[in-house]
Write a protein that holds these residues in place. Structure first.
Motif, PDB file in Angstrom:
ATOM      1  N   HIS A 158       1.261   4.904   0.853  1.00 44.09           N
ATOM      2  CA  HIS A 158       0.662   5.930   1.718  1.00 44.09           C
ATOM      3  C   HIS A 158       1.322   7.271   1.426  1.00 44.09           C
ATOM      4  O   HIS A 158       2.527   7.338   1.175  1.00 44.09           O
ATOM      5  CB  HIS A 158       0.876   5.609   3.199  1.00 44.09           C
ATOM      6  N   ASN A 207      -7.143   1.823  -6.726  1.00 45.51           N
ATOM      7  CA  ASN A 207      -7.051   3.140  -6.114  1.00 45.51           C
ATOM      8  C   ASN A 207      -7.739   3.106  -4.754  1.00 45.51           C
ATOM      9  O   ASN A 207      -8.939   2.861  -4.668  1.00 45.51           O
ATOM     10  CB  ASN A 207      -7.722   4.178  -7.032  1.00 45.51           C
ATOM     11  N   MET A 208      -7.001   3.361  -3.676  1.00 44.06           N
ATOM     12  CA  MET A 208      -7.560   3.279  -2.333  1.00 44.06           C
ATOM     13  C   MET A 208      -8.628   4.341  -2.073  1.00 44.06           C
ATOM     14  O   MET A 208      -9.443   4.199  -1.166  1.00 44.06           O
ATOM     15  CB  MET A 208      -6.450   3.399  -1.301  1.00 44.06           C
ATOM     16  N   SER A 233      -2.858   3.818  -2.992  1.00 43.51           N
ATOM     17  CA  SER A 233      -3.146   2.667  -3.840  1.00 43.51           C
ATOM     18  C   SER A 233      -2.662   1.390  -3.159  1.00 43.51           C
ATOM     19  O   SER A 233      -1.780   1.424  -2.309  1.00 43.51           O
ATOM     20  CB  SER A 233      -2.477   2.802  -5.213  1.00 43.51           C
ATOM     21  N   MET A 234      -3.255   0.260  -3.538  1.00 48.10           N
ATOM     22  CA  MET A 234      -2.818  -1.038  -3.031  1.00 48.10           C
ATOM     23  C   MET A 234      -2.542  -1.965  -4.207  1.00 48.10           C
ATOM     24  O   MET A 234      -3.316  -1.998  -5.158  1.00 48.10           O
ATOM     25  CB  MET A 234      -3.859  -1.672  -2.112  1.00 48.10           C
ATOM     26  N   LEU A 273      -4.111  -0.766   5.347  1.00 46.99           N
ATOM     27  CA  LEU A 273      -5.307  -0.017   4.977  1.00 46.99           C
ATOM     28  C   LEU A 273      -5.339   1.369   5.604  1.00 46.99           C
ATOM     29  O   LEU A 273      -5.813   2.321   4.998  1.00 46.99           O
ATOM     30  CB  LEU A 273      -6.560  -0.793   5.390  1.00 46.99           C
ATOM     31  N   GLU A 274      -4.830   1.476   6.810  1.00 45.70           N
ATOM     32  CA  GLU A 274      -4.797   2.773   7.465  1.00 45.70           C
ATOM     33  C   GLU A 274      -3.688   2.793   8.510  1.00 45.70           C
ATOM     34  O   GLU A 274      -3.407   1.774   9.145  1.00 45.70           O
ATOM     35  CB  GLU A 274      -6.146   3.093   8.119  1.00 45.70           C
ATOM     36  N   PRO A 310      -3.850   6.500   2.574  1.00 45.20           N
ATOM     37  CA  PRO A 310      -3.540   5.437   1.614  1.00 45.20           C
ATOM     38  C   PRO A 310      -3.914   5.867   0.199  1.00 45.20           C
ATOM     39  O   PRO A 310      -4.996   6.410  -0.028  1.00 45.20           O
ATOM     40  CB  PRO A 310      -4.398   4.266   2.095  1.00 45.20           C
ATOM     41  N   THR A 345       0.844  -1.190   0.000  1.00 48.86           N
ATOM     42  CA  THR A 345       0.000   0.000   0.000  1.00 48.86           C
ATOM     43  C   THR A 345       0.882   1.244   0.000  1.00 48.86           C
ATOM     44  O   THR A 345       1.747   1.386   0.859  1.00 48.86           O
ATOM     45  CB  THR A 345      -0.915   0.055   1.231  1.00 48.86           C
ATOM     46  N   ILE A 357     -12.042   2.678  -2.328  1.00 48.14           N
ATOM     47  CA  ILE A 357     -12.334   1.440  -1.598  1.00 48.14           C
ATOM     48  C   ILE A 357     -13.661   1.527  -0.856  1.00 48.14           C
ATOM     49  O   ILE A 357     -14.333   0.534  -0.631  1.00 48.14           O
ATOM     50  CB  ILE A 357     -11.193   1.091  -0.621  1.00 48.14           C
TER      51      ILE A 357
END
Length: 340
Positions: free
Chosen positions: A72, A161-162, A148-149, A124-125, A146, A70, A165
């Motif tokens: 950030h 693209n986060m 992108s993953m 995720l965060e 965040p 991810t 989500i």
């Protein structure tokens, strides 16, 4: 709608390698009852593509574990004299060598079935962190967003693209486990430029174009859950064989306060690394995920510990409240003879 039109759309769903999500959603929203018929056809096509559930799910396959990355973006803030946040990200701090305000956090992601991925919440965060700079007045801190993953396995990559989500993930704060619903995410292959060109995870992972891996059509996961901190379960773990993504057999040193500790020297691995137990020749049981070591706040991308968080009743509620699909079964015994 005529049978021919339905058949045409059905065929499109089967043959097209990309899903044009926005156009499809708009069509279904505008056509009332027709949407039900078309939606059923598409769902049937998707189900056919990954195989039907005849005979039920099996839980003895080698677990599918992905490397998640991810990206950030961090922003440095400080309070001014009247208590307002001031962005001071223009400072070139060279944060952990990344620069430009971006950092890549790495975790393991365990595929539970074709629709859900389990990972660690740090992918995720991230929490706010203190920022130390003697040249800055006040007490600056870092905030993370965040961006992108990326999913990666055997050299294959897929990302999303986060910012899009939405409500497709849930976090169990006790274990640090994060459940991501991947079935309806807009995923893209590398170098895809059009923002509305998506590929479904099941489509990518079951591709037959000379790929190195594929998902079994009845792939499922049994998860040990409801193990709370005050449960005296250590004796049931001792003497049993466990394994992690490297495949080597491991034994248990202790189980205390909801944490499983394996024997041996701790190795540097990613957060969310799963640990499994071979219940029998037909079943592997997901027991827990690697939690953060004391130093992980400074490094983010890896952890060095033999400690794995077990899944409590909070995790059981998370699964039962949010998973509306087959192939995930909860149990409270290592032999997987009970279902929650």
């Amino acid at each position: 709608m005529s049978i021919k039109k339905i058949a045409a759309i059905f065929g499109f769903a089967l043959l097209t390698p990309f899903v044009f999500a926005s156009e499809l959603d708009s069509f279904l929203e505008q056509n009332g009852e027709k949407a039900s018929t078309v939606g059923s056809a598409i769902n049937a096509a998707m189900s056919s593509a990954v195989g039907s559930n005849r005979g039920g799910y099996k839980y003895n396959y080698t677990p599918m574990v992905f490397e998640l990355t991810t990206t950030h973006h961090r922003t440095i803030y400080v309070l001014n004299g009247v208590g307002e946040k001031v962005n001071i990200s223009y400072k070139d701090d060279g944060l952990w060598g990344e620069g430009a305000g971006y950092f890549e956090a790495k975790c393991y992601g365990t595929l539970l079935n074709k629709d859900y991925m389990l990972t660690h919440k740090s992918c995720l965060e991230l929490p706010d962190m203190d920022y130390n700079d003697p040249d800055v007045l006040g007490e600056p801190w870092l905030e993370w967003e965040p961006v992108s993953m990326k999913f990666k396995k055997d050299g294959r990559e897929l990302y999303f693209n986060m910012k899009h989500i939405g409500n497709n993930y849930w976090i169990d704060q006790k274990s640090g486990a994060a459940l991501v619903k991947i079935s309806n995410l807009c995923l893209q292959k590398h170098a895809t430029s059009a923002s509305n060109v998506c590929v479904a995870f099941w489509e990518w992972a079951t591709s037959s174009e000379g790929e190195k891996f594929s998902i079994k059509n009845n792939y499922g996961t049994v998860i040990l859950s409801n193990i709370n901190a005050n449960d005296n379960v250590q004796d049931s773990f001792l003497g049993r064989a466990f394994f992690t993504p490297d495949g080597a057999d491991k034994t248990v040193a202790s189980v205390k306060k909801g944490v499983l500790t394996l024997k041996g020297s701790a190795k540097k691995t990613f957060l969310g690394e799963p640990v499994f137990h071979r219940a029998n020749g037909n079943t592997n049981v997901l027991v827990g995920i690697k939690r953060a070591s004391e130093s992980v706040e400074k490094t983010i991308s890896y952890t060095k510990t033999n400690d794995y968080a077990l899944f409590s009743s909070d995790f059981t509620k998370l699964i039962k409240n949010n998973v509306k699909t087959d192939g995930i079964r909860l149990t409270k015994d290592l032999k997987a003879q009970t279902s929650l």
